[in-house]
Design a protein around this motif. Structure first.
Motif, mmCIF file in Angstrom:
data_model
loop_
_atom_site.group_PDB
_atom_site.id
_atom_site.type_symbol
_atom_site.label_atom_id
_atom_site.label_comp_id
_atom_site.label_asym_id
_atom_site.label_seq_id
_atom_site.Cartn_x
_atom_site.Cartn_y
_atom_site.Cartn_z
ATOM 1 N N LEU A 94 7.193 44.220 -33.340
ATOM 2 C CA LEU A 94 5.734 44.734 -32.917
ATOM 3 C C LEU A 94 5.977 45.503 -31.550
ATOM 4 C CD1 LEU A 94 3.704 41.157 -33.273
ATOM 5 C CD2 LEU A 94 3.770 43.579 -34.871
ATOM 6 N N ARG A 95 6.768 45.186 -30.892
ATOM 7 C CA ARG A 95 7.130 46.076 -29.483
ATOM 8 C C ARG A 95 7.461 47.585 -29.933
ATOM 9 N NH1 ARG A 95 5.251 43.526 -25.436
ATOM 10 N NH2 ARG A 95 5.592 41.231 -25.366
ATOM 11 N N THR A 98 4.562 49.749 -31.437
ATOM 12 C CA THR A 98 3.816 50.173 -30.633
ATOM 13 C C THR A 98 4.342 51.319 -29.716
ATOM 14 O OG1 THR A 98 3.074 47.866 -30.327
ATOM 15 C CG2 THR A 98 2.172 49.345 -28.665
ATOM 16 N N ARG A 99 5.624 51.139 -29.424
ATOM 17 C CA ARG A 99 6.376 52.154 -28.899
ATOM 18 C C ARG A 99 6.501 53.424 -29.633
ATOM 19 N NH1 ARG A 99 11.143 54.144 -29.442
ATOM 20 N NH2 ARG A 99 11.873 52.469 -30.529
ATOM 21 N N GLU A 190 0.911 51.089 -24.076
ATOM 22 C CA GLU A 190 1.737 50.550 -24.922
ATOM 23 C C GLU A 190 2.055 48.997 -24.346
ATOM 24 O OE1 GLU A 190 6.639 50.742 -25.512
ATOM 25 O OE2 GLU A 190 5.781 52.593 -24.684
ATOM 26 N N ALA A 194 1.017 46.055 -27.317
ATOM 27 C CA ALA A 194 2.200 45.193 -27.767
ATOM 28 C C ALA A 194 1.766 43.780 -27.594
ATOM 29 C CB ALA A 194 3.361 45.843 -27.188
#
Length: 205
Positions: A94-95, A98-99, A190, A194
């Motif tokens: 997920l991170r 988002t990035r 971001e 996230a």
């Protein structure tokens, strides 16, 4: 690549850059192909030969901005997207998602605004806008399916609802609201997004 091919590619990039400058400052409807050719320092016949129509030129601008290059590789086949899908850690996925979304929006946000505004009055641009939305949904559906294969989702969620939440939180509209209208730095967007995805999609703890 031959010298001639390199020159052709350089001219294409020059015309795209000129179009982006005019589309984002004057608007799509107010920008003519002649104006783009003048801005690029090219003959208008060359512009038409390369892109055929203004709509096709805008479409290529959007595609290149989303991808970050002009290589004909679908988003779901790009290494950074495949790496996120294959990451065994759902939070890390997920991170990374988002990035990647932030990196795309930093490139594409000005062009997306052009498309969104022009879509209200131009049926062809409306179709381009809807196609872009549909493509984004396909990517999010694939990413959400990968997430659900790694972990249970938050109680009460199925993959369809999880996809909808992801589409909402990673939407260009929300990115534009928080960065352009509310003044958030993209890195703050971001981090917040996230965290929101982790909270909304995954079980507590």
């Amino acid at each position: 690549m031959t010298r001639r091919a390199e020159q052709t590619q350089a001219n294409r990039q020059r015309m795209r850059k000129a179009a982006q400058t005019l589309f984002t400052t004057r608007g799509y409807a107010a920008t003519s192909m002649q104006a783009i050719a003048d801005e690029a320092g090219m003959a208008v016949q060359t512009l038409y030969f390369t892109f055929r129509t203004k709509r096709a030129l805008l479409g290529e601008l959007l595609d290149v901005a989303v991808a970050g290059d002009d290589e004909p590789v679908p988003n779901l086949e790009r290494p950074q997207v495949l790496a996120a899908i294959d990451d065994p850690d759902p939070v890390a996925q997920l991170r990374t998602q988002t990035r990647l979304a932030r990196e795309v929006y930093e490139r594409v946000a000005p062009i997306l605004q052009v498309v969104a505004h022009a879509a209200t009055a131009d049926p062809e641009i409306h179709e381009l806008w809807e196609t872009n939305n549909a493509q984004r949904a396909v990517v999010m559906e694939r990413m959400t399916a990968a997430l659900a294969a790694k972990t249970a989702l938050r109680e009460g969620l199925d993959t369809a609802m999880a996809t909808d939440i992801t589409l909402a939180l990673l939407s260009p509209e929300l990115y534009h609201l928080l960065t352009a209208r509310r003044g958030w730095d993209p890195s703050r967007w971001e981090s917040w997004t996230a965290d929101a995805l982790v909270t909304q999609l995954l079980p507590p703890g």
